[in-house]
Design an enzyme around this catalytic site. Structure first.
Site, mmCIF file in Angstrom:
data_model
loop_
_atom_site.group_PDB
_atom_site.id
_atom_site.type_symbol
_atom_site.label_atom_id
_atom_site.label_comp_id
_atom_site.label_asym_id
_atom_site.label_seq_id
_atom_site.Cartn_x
_atom_site.Cartn_y
_atom_site.Cartn_z
ATOM 1 N N GLY A 11 0.737 -1.413 -0.037
ATOM 2 C CA GLY A 11 -0.069 0.076 0.145
ATOM 3 C C GLY A 11 0.842 1.170 -0.037
ATOM 4 O O GLY A 11 1.768 1.416 0.888
ATOM 5 N N TYR A 14 -0.253 7.224 2.781
ATOM 6 C CA TYR A 14 0.625 8.079 3.637
ATOM 7 C C TYR A 14 1.274 7.207 4.384
ATOM 8 O O TYR A 14 2.685 7.322 4.657
ATOM 9 C CB TYR A 14 -0.448 8.870 4.488
ATOM 10 C CG TYR A 14 -1.278 9.862 4.107
ATOM 11 C CD1 TYR A 14 -0.799 11.262 3.955
ATOM 12 C CD2 TYR A 14 -2.428 9.448 3.433
ATOM 13 C CE1 TYR A 14 -1.291 11.885 3.247
ATOM 14 C CE2 TYR A 14 -3.121 10.458 2.899
ATOM 15 C CZ TYR A 14 -2.629 11.848 2.832
ATOM 16 O OH TYR A 14 -3.502 12.895 2.215
ATOM 17 N N VAL A 82 -3.291 -6.598 -3.797
ATOM 18 C CA VAL A 82 -3.026 -7.447 -2.805
ATOM 19 C C VAL A 82 -4.229 -8.413 -2.582
ATOM 20 O O VAL A 82 -5.264 -7.545 -2.130
ATOM 21 C CB VAL A 82 -2.524 -6.922 -1.649
ATOM 22 C CG1 VAL A 82 -2.296 -8.017 -0.515
ATOM 23 C CG2 VAL A 82 -1.275 -6.127 -1.534
ATOM 24 N N GLU A 171 -16.641 17.704 5.515
ATOM 25 C CA GLU A 171 -15.630 18.311 4.627
ATOM 26 C C GLU A 171 -16.161 18.274 2.973
ATOM 27 O O GLU A 171 -16.009 19.138 2.315
ATOM 28 C CB GLU A 171 -14.245 17.535 4.527
ATOM 29 C CG GLU A 171 -13.571 18.104 5.971
ATOM 30 C CD GLU A 171 -12.162 17.635 5.676
ATOM 31 O OE1 GLU A 171 -11.622 16.833 5.260
ATOM 32 O OE2 GLU A 171 -11.221 18.525 6.206
ATOM 33 N N ASP A 299 -4.378 2.918 8.668
ATOM 34 C CA ASP A 299 -5.943 2.923 8.750
ATOM 35 C C ASP A 299 -6.210 1.357 9.064
ATOM 36 O O ASP A 299 -7.319 1.124 9.611
ATOM 37 C CB ASP A 299 -6.767 3.497 7.908
ATOM 38 C CG ASP A 299 -6.963 4.726 7.846
ATOM 39 O OD1 ASP A 299 -6.321 5.613 8.935
ATOM 40 O OD2 ASP A 299 -7.714 5.324 7.130
ATOM 41 N N GLN A 317 -2.309 12.119 9.904
ATOM 42 C CA GLN A 317 -1.134 12.404 10.991
ATOM 43 C C GLN A 317 -0.696 11.150 11.656
ATOM 44 O O GLN A 317 0.563 11.170 11.487
ATOM 45 C CB GLN A 317 -1.958 13.222 11.824
ATOM 46 C CG GLN A 317 -0.938 14.067 12.740
ATOM 47 C CD GLN A 317 -1.770 14.956 13.790
ATOM 48 O OE1 GLN A 317 -1.073 15.269 14.872
ATOM 49 N NE2 GLN A 317 -3.019 15.296 13.664
HETATM 50 P P1 FAD Z 1 -4.204 5.216 2.430
HETATM 51 O O1 FAD Z 1 -3.889 6.710 2.392
HETATM 52 O O2 FAD Z 1 -5.665 5.264 2.389
HETATM 53 O O3 FAD Z 1 -3.606 4.321 1.467
HETATM 54 C C1 FAD Z 1 -3.795 3.049 1.254
HETATM 55 C C2 FAD Z 1 -3.183 2.711 -0.036
HETATM 56 O O4 FAD Z 1 -3.235 1.289 -0.096
HETATM 57 C C3 FAD Z 1 -3.512 3.522 -1.073
HETATM 58 O O5 FAD Z 1 -2.503 3.873 -2.171
HETATM 59 C C4 FAD Z 1 -4.448 2.354 -2.052
HETATM 60 O O6 FAD Z 1 -4.531 2.433 -3.556
HETATM 61 C C5 FAD Z 1 -3.484 1.013 -1.436
HETATM 62 N N1 FAD Z 1 -4.124 -0.267 -1.749
HETATM 63 C C6 FAD Z 1 -5.543 -0.391 -0.890
HETATM 64 N N2 FAD Z 1 -6.060 -1.691 -0.991
HETATM 65 C C7 FAD Z 1 -4.911 -2.234 -1.715
HETATM 66 C C8 FAD Z 1 -4.843 -3.670 -2.409
HETATM 67 N N3 FAD Z 1 -5.747 -4.512 -1.936
HETATM 68 N N4 FAD Z 1 -3.760 -3.862 -3.006
HETATM 69 C C9 FAD Z 1 -2.830 -2.711 -3.151
HETATM 70 N N5 FAD Z 1 -2.995 -1.577 -2.863
HETATM 71 C C10 FAD Z 1 -4.000 -1.459 -2.157
HETATM 72 N N6 FAD Z 1 -6.556 12.523 8.434
HETATM 73 C C11 FAD Z 1 -5.960 13.489 8.943
HETATM 74 O O7 FAD Z 1 -5.023 13.350 9.538
HETATM 75 N N7 FAD Z 1 -6.366 14.803 8.838
HETATM 76 C C12 FAD Z 1 -7.218 15.211 7.726
HETATM 77 O O8 FAD Z 1 -7.629 16.253 7.524
HETATM 78 C C13 FAD Z 1 -7.896 14.248 7.205
HETATM 79 N N8 FAD Z 1 -8.853 14.308 6.328
HETATM 80 C C14 FAD Z 1 -9.495 13.293 5.714
HETATM 81 C C15 FAD Z 1 -10.395 13.641 4.529
HETATM 82 C C16 FAD Z 1 -10.845 12.555 3.830
HETATM 83 C C17 FAD Z 1 -11.889 12.955 2.751
HETATM 84 C C18 FAD Z 1 -10.764 11.229 4.166
HETATM 85 C C19 FAD Z 1 -11.515 10.154 3.407
HETATM 86 C C20 FAD Z 1 -9.830 10.966 5.354
HETATM 87 C C21 FAD Z 1 -9.258 12.037 5.702
HETATM 88 N N9 FAD Z 1 -8.289 11.572 6.935
HETATM 89 C C22 FAD Z 1 -7.684 12.690 7.329
HETATM 90 C C23 FAD Z 1 -8.050 10.282 7.166
HETATM 91 C C24 FAD Z 1 -6.745 9.901 6.347
HETATM 92 O O9 FAD Z 1 -6.853 10.257 4.931
HETATM 93 C C25 FAD Z 1 -6.259 8.333 6.469
HETATM 94 O O10 FAD Z 1 -6.372 7.950 8.052
HETATM 95 C C26 FAD Z 1 -5.039 7.991 5.971
HETATM 96 O O11 FAD Z 1 -5.233 8.068 4.553
HETATM 97 C C27 FAD Z 1 -4.393 6.669 6.174
HETATM 98 O O12 FAD Z 1 -3.393 6.402 5.645
HETATM 99 P P2 FAD Z 1 -3.124 4.840 5.148
HETATM 100 O O13 FAD Z 1 -1.757 5.068 4.555
HETATM 101 O O14 FAD Z 1 -3.222 3.751 6.207
HETATM 102 O O15 FAD Z 1 -3.998 4.645 3.908
#
Ligand code: FAD
Length: 403
Positions: A11, A14, A82, A171, A299, A317
């Site tokens: 993934g 962030y 995945v 938002e 997440d 964050q």
């Molecule tokens: P993500 O950033 O969602 O990344 C997951 C990655 O995994 C993606 O690139 C996806 O394509 C990839 N992926 C998923 N499934 C598969 C698979 N099966 N195979 C291969 N790749 C895959 N948080 C804040 O701190 N401040 C904010 O202001 C805020 N605003 C937000 C506004 C919105 C509209 C949303 C939806 C969320 C917001 N959040 C905010 C929450 C924040 O975006 C998430 O907590 C954050 O993105 C989590 O990061 P991550 O790396 O776990 O997942």
């Protein structure tokens, strides 16, 4: 064949991007092979998806080619989906191949959680990823174009109904109140005909903020034409809209979006990890209990706040901070050094209410509203770009435009 340990990151959100960047810094090319797997060849800004869904941002500003940030000469980049993790054989099953790992980081982000509300999966759109958000934007515009061209079209087809008054839902409403007048002008439709409605089951929207900030947000959105219905349960979602409240009232809309809940990627559950409310509770060093070499971050993870005895909310964050601890701990494992515990440093929370309005609670509980909060939001967004790709990326994708 290489005898170097294989570090596989799943993934490129962030958590995954920042882990990979930190691993590149932490480890020499001789120490480990780093492999990053992502569904697409681009990384997208999840925190900007509400803007993409409303159509208030250029889609190309939201996504970044992974190879522009992470050199394919240093990290093996695999663009594939995945499917499952075979814990026993230390193997990742991808749609098109398989991968063996020595160290694994699962950072696959979130999926929408509809809590079993009947019809929601079938009839609602979700702000879940780049593509699903683009679809919402296209659907809204299609409804306007259709109404403009069809003399028999119902006014309710223009309505946009958003389930869930949390961060994402509010938002998104903030973007819609700015976008809809522009669409009305483009398609020659009276603004008064377009309803923008948010439905929240809890007594108040935005429960993470204090009541003054919530009151400000509500007033700001209502004055710009949004309807906010609090304390009202959605009983069912149909093709026509939501059925709500004790009297099973139908609220009709041509666009239905559910933002009321998320859980970790279903890949984690499918792979047999123990799930609590859609996520895996990890140890203080971010490893999965019982595994020496397996980290879950972002997440997909519950990371406990030991002082308050509850998990930290999953945010971008937090995901970025997990990345740093995770990359340091992988280095420690490879070098046989002690691991570090994750410590969350809360920088505050800001929710946008469109381009020029926002509410925020930052360091030491200082409250911000209006343009100062909106500026703070852009600073947060731009800071991430700077951390990820330096000044070059900031100049290319940043939000530093003056009001
Ligand atoms: P993500 O950033 O969602 O990344 C997951 C990655 O995994 C993606 O690139 C996806 O394509 C990839 N992926 C998923 N499934 C598969 C698979 N099966 N195979 C291969 N790749 C895959 N948080 C804040 O701190 N401040 C904010 O202001 C805020 N605003 C937000 C506004 C919105 C509209 C949303 C939806 C969320 C917001 N959040 C905010 C929450 C924040 O975006 C998430 O907590 C954050 O993105 C989590 O990061 P991550 O790396 O776990 O997942």
């Amino acid at each position: 064949m290489s005898s170097k340990p294989k570090v596989v990151v799943l993934g490129a959100g962030y958590a995954g991007m920042m882990t990979t960047k930190k691993l590149m810094k932490n480890l020499s090319p001789e120490e480990a092979e780093i492999i990053l797997v992502n569904k697409h060849n681009y990384h997208y800004q999840t925190t900007w998806l509400h803007e993409l869904a409303a159509g208030t941002i250029n889609p190309n500003q939201v996504r970044i080619m992974i190879s522009d940030i992470i050199s394919p000469n240093r990290v093996r980049l695999i663009y594939d989906t995945v499917v499952e993790i075979d814990q026993e054989n230390q193997k990742v099953i991808l749609e098109n191949s398989e991968l063996i790992y020595d160290y694994l980081v699962i950072s696959l982000g979130y999926e929408s959680n509809t809590f079993g509300i009947q019809g929601m999966d079938e009839h609602a759109f979700f702000i879940e990823n780049f593509e699903s958000s683009q679809l919402i934007r296209e659907h809204i515009e299609y409804q306007f174009a259709k109404y403009h061209n069809d003399p028999n079209a119902e006014e309710s087809s223009l309505a946009i109904l958003v389930g869930g008054g949390g961060f994402t839902g509010i938002e998104f409403i903030g973007e819609l109140v700015e976008k809809i007048p522009k669409l009305c002008k483009k398609y020659d439709i009276d603004r008064g005909k377009v309803k923008i409605i948010n439905v929240e089951a809890a007594p108040t929207i935005l429960p993470v903020f204090d009541k003054d900030l919530v009151a400000y947000a509500k007033k700001s959105l209502q004055e710009r034409g949004a309807e906010i219905i609090e304390g009202t349960k959605i009983n069912e979602c149909t093709e026509e809209g939501f059925i709500v409240g004790e009297n099973n009232e139908l609220i009709k809309a041509g666009t239905i979006v559910w933002t009321g809940g998320v859980k970790g990627s279903s890949v984690v559950e499918k792979s047999g990890f123990e799930i609590t409310k859609g996520r895996v509770t990890v140890n203080g060093d971010l490893r999965v209990p019982g595994f020496e070499n397996l980290f879950i971050i972002g997440d997909c993870a519950w990371v406990m706040n030991k002082v308050e005895e509850r998990p930290y909310p999953p945010t971008a964050q937090a995901a970025m901070q997990h990345a740093s601890t995770c990359a340091n701990n992988i280095r420690a494992l490879i070098r046989n050094e002690p691991l570090e515990e994750f410590v969350f440093s809360d920088k505050g929370t800001v929710a946008s209410l469109g381009v020029t309005d926002a509410i925020g609670s930052i360091l030491n509980g200082t409250k911000l509203v209006g343009k100062s909060a909106a500026t703070m939001k852009k600073v947060v967004d731009d800071r991430y770009l700077l951390l990820l790709g330096g000044p070059k990326l900031l100049l290319k994708k940043g939000k530093f435009r003056p009001f």
